[in-house]
Write a protein that holds these residues in place. Structure first.
Motif: not given
Length: 118
Positions: A57, A60-61, A106, A109-110
């Motif tokens: 995660i 991806v962030a 995003m 939130w990530l």
């Protein structure tokens, strides 16, 4: 009349300060953002962290933050030196607006998802 000319000169001076800020401070932010996110991507993509969902995660962030920095700051910096393509090409403007708004939404939130991941 004197007050009006003072206000006009103040506006011109503030516009000049903003232009200089966009030219030089944004370069520093861009460089540190790119380097920091690339280092995060390198570290978080190590084989030993692939089994950890929290690391995925955060990876991806970091990718999302890198996309946000590249799409947002480069076009902002280009608008001060050369013609900004987002002002005269409609689809580029819409693509930039979509990319910036979605990636800036995003990324936090990530990170919040990674902090509550068990």
């Amino acid at each position: 009349m004197c007050q009006s000319s003072y206000n006009e000169s103040l506006i011109i001076e503030l516009d000049s300060v903003l232009t200089q800020f966009n030219r030089y401070v944004l370069i520093i932010i861009l460089l540190f953002g790119i380097v920091g996110n690339i280092l995060n991507i390198i570290v978080l993509s190590q084989r030993s962290l692939r089994a950890n969902p929290c690391a995925w995660i955060f990876l991806v962030a970091s990718i999302v933050n890198l996309i946000s920095i590249l799409t947002g700051l480069i076009t902002r910096m280009l608008s001060d030196w050369v013609a900004d393509p987002t002002t005269y090409i409609g689809w580029v403007c819409r693509l930039r607006a979509y990319a910036i708004s979605s990636t800036r939404t995003m990324a936090p939130w990530l990170i919040a998802l990674a902090t509550i991941d068990l």
